[in-house]
Design a protein around this motif. Structure first.
Motif, short mmCIF file in Angstrom:
data_model
loop_
_atom_site.label_atom_id
_atom_site.label_comp_id
_atom_site.label_asym_id
_atom_site.label_seq_id
_atom_site.Cartn_x
_atom_site.Cartn_y
_atom_site.Cartn_z
N ASP A 138 0.83 -1.22 0.00
CA ASP A 138 0.00 0.00 0.00
C ASP A 138 0.86 1.26 0.00
OD1 ASP A 138 -2.23 -1.67 2.25
OD2 ASP A 138 -2.55 -1.31 0.11
N THR A 139 2.17 1.11 0.12
CA THR A 139 3.06 2.26 0.09
C THR A 139 2.93 3.00 -1.23
OG1 THR A 139 4.66 1.27 1.61
CG2 THR A 139 5.48 2.97 0.10
N ALA A 140 2.59 4.30 -1.14
CA ALA A 140 2.34 5.08 -2.35
C ALA A 140 2.07 6.53 -1.95
CB ALA A 140 1.13 4.53 -3.11
N LEU A 141 2.02 7.37 -2.97
CA LEU A 141 1.53 8.73 -2.82
C LEU A 141 0.04 8.71 -3.11
CD1 LEU A 141 2.57 11.62 -2.24
CD2 LEU A 141 2.80 11.91 -4.70
N TYR A 142 -0.76 9.19 -2.18
CA TYR A 142 -2.22 9.12 -2.29
C TYR A 142 -2.78 10.49 -2.65
CZ TYR A 142 -2.34 4.40 -0.43
OH TYR A 142 -2.19 3.05 -0.26
N TYR A 143 -3.68 10.49 -3.64
CA TYR A 143 -4.27 11.72 -4.14
C TYR A 143 -5.79 11.65 -4.07
CZ TYR A 143 0.14 11.99 -6.82
OH TYR A 143 1.45 12.02 -7.22
N CYS A 144 -6.41 12.79 -3.80
CA CYS A 144 -7.84 12.88 -4.03
C CYS A 144 -8.06 13.59 -5.36
CB CYS A 144 -8.58 13.58 -2.91
SG CYS A 144 -8.10 15.28 -2.63
N SER A 145 -9.23 13.36 -5.93
CA SER A 145 -9.49 13.87 -7.27
C SER A 145 -10.97 14.10 -7.47
CB SER A 145 -8.99 12.86 -8.31
OG SER A 145 -9.26 13.30 -9.62
N THR A 146 -11.27 15.05 -8.36
CA THR A 146 -12.63 15.28 -8.79
C THR A 146 -12.62 15.81 -10.21
OG1 THR A 146 -14.76 16.24 -8.15
CG2 THR A 146 -12.83 17.67 -8.01
N ASN A 147 -13.78 15.83 -10.82
CA ASN A 147 -13.93 16.39 -12.15
C ASN A 147 -14.93 17.53 -12.07
OD1 ASN A 147 -15.35 16.63 -14.89
ND2 ASN A 147 -13.54 15.40 -15.37
N VAL A 148 -14.49 18.69 -12.49
CA VAL A 148 -15.35 19.88 -12.48
C VAL A 148 -15.31 20.51 -13.87
CG1 VAL A 148 -15.79 22.13 -11.45
CG2 VAL A 148 -14.89 20.28 -10.03
N GLY A 149 -16.46 20.64 -14.48
CA GLY A 149 -16.51 21.27 -15.80
C GLY A 149 -15.74 20.52 -16.86
N GLY A 150 -15.65 19.19 -16.70
CA GLY A 150 -14.94 18.38 -17.68
C GLY A 150 -13.44 18.29 -17.47
N LEU A 151 -12.93 18.93 -16.44
CA LEU A 151 -11.50 18.89 -16.13
C LEU A 151 -11.26 18.08 -14.87
CD1 LEU A 151 -10.51 22.62 -16.78
CD2 LEU A 151 -10.19 20.67 -18.31
N ASN A 152 -10.21 17.27 -14.91
CA ASN A 152 -9.82 16.50 -13.73
C ASN A 152 -8.88 17.33 -12.86
OD1 ASN A 152 -11.26 14.12 -14.37
ND2 ASN A 152 -9.63 13.53 -15.79
N TYR A 153 -9.16 17.33 -11.57
CA TYR A 153 -8.31 18.05 -10.63
C TYR A 153 -7.73 17.06 -9.61
CZ TYR A 153 -10.30 22.37 -12.43
OH TYR A 153 -10.67 23.40 -13.25
N TRP A 154 -6.51 17.37 -9.18
CA TRP A 154 -5.77 16.52 -8.24
C TRP A 154 -5.17 17.39 -7.16
CZ3 TRP A 154 -6.07 11.42 -9.70
CH2 TRP A 154 -6.41 11.17 -11.02
#
Length: 116
Positions: free
Chosen positions: A90-106
């Motif tokens: 499970d060792t990793a860099l963890y990101y949250c993400s969403t899509n707003v207006g067709g663009l992915n954000y991290w």
């Protein structure tokens, strides 16, 4: 502007637990599905958990199912990932993400390191 800020990562022994948080701003958080991803060293970024905006239905990658729980608090605009029974893989860099207006954000990510 859309901002996602992860926190809660750290070093933990195998079998331990961590709870990640993602503070969101700049968009209608309660209306957007949210996700957690991770990228392990030398590997591609992978989806691990998602939660929708309305009924809070969730889905998980097989690798984390029954160990990780995604949740959200729309009042505080915060996304969570409770991680139990952690493994060295499970060792990793963890990101949250969403899509707003067709663009992915991290977000910038939070490092989780699990020692054996």
């Amino acid at each position: 502007q859309v901002q996602l800020v992860e926190s809660g990562g750290g070093l933990v022994q195998a079998g331990g637990s961590l709870r990640l948080s993602c503070a969101a701003s700049g968009f209608a958080f309660s209306l957007r599905p949210m996700s957690w991803y991770r990228r392990a060293p030398g590997k591609e970024r992978e989806f691990i958990a998602g939660i929708d905006s309305f009924r809070a239905d969730t889905n998980y990658a097989d690798s984390v199912k029954d160990r990780f729980t995604i949740s959200r608090d729309n009042a505080t605009k915060t996304l969570y990932l409770q991680m139990n029974s952690l493994k060295p893989e499970d060792t990793a860099l963890y990101y949250c993400s969403t899509n707003v207006g067709g663009l992915n954000y991290w977000g910038q990510g939070t490092q989780v390191t699990v020692s054996s």
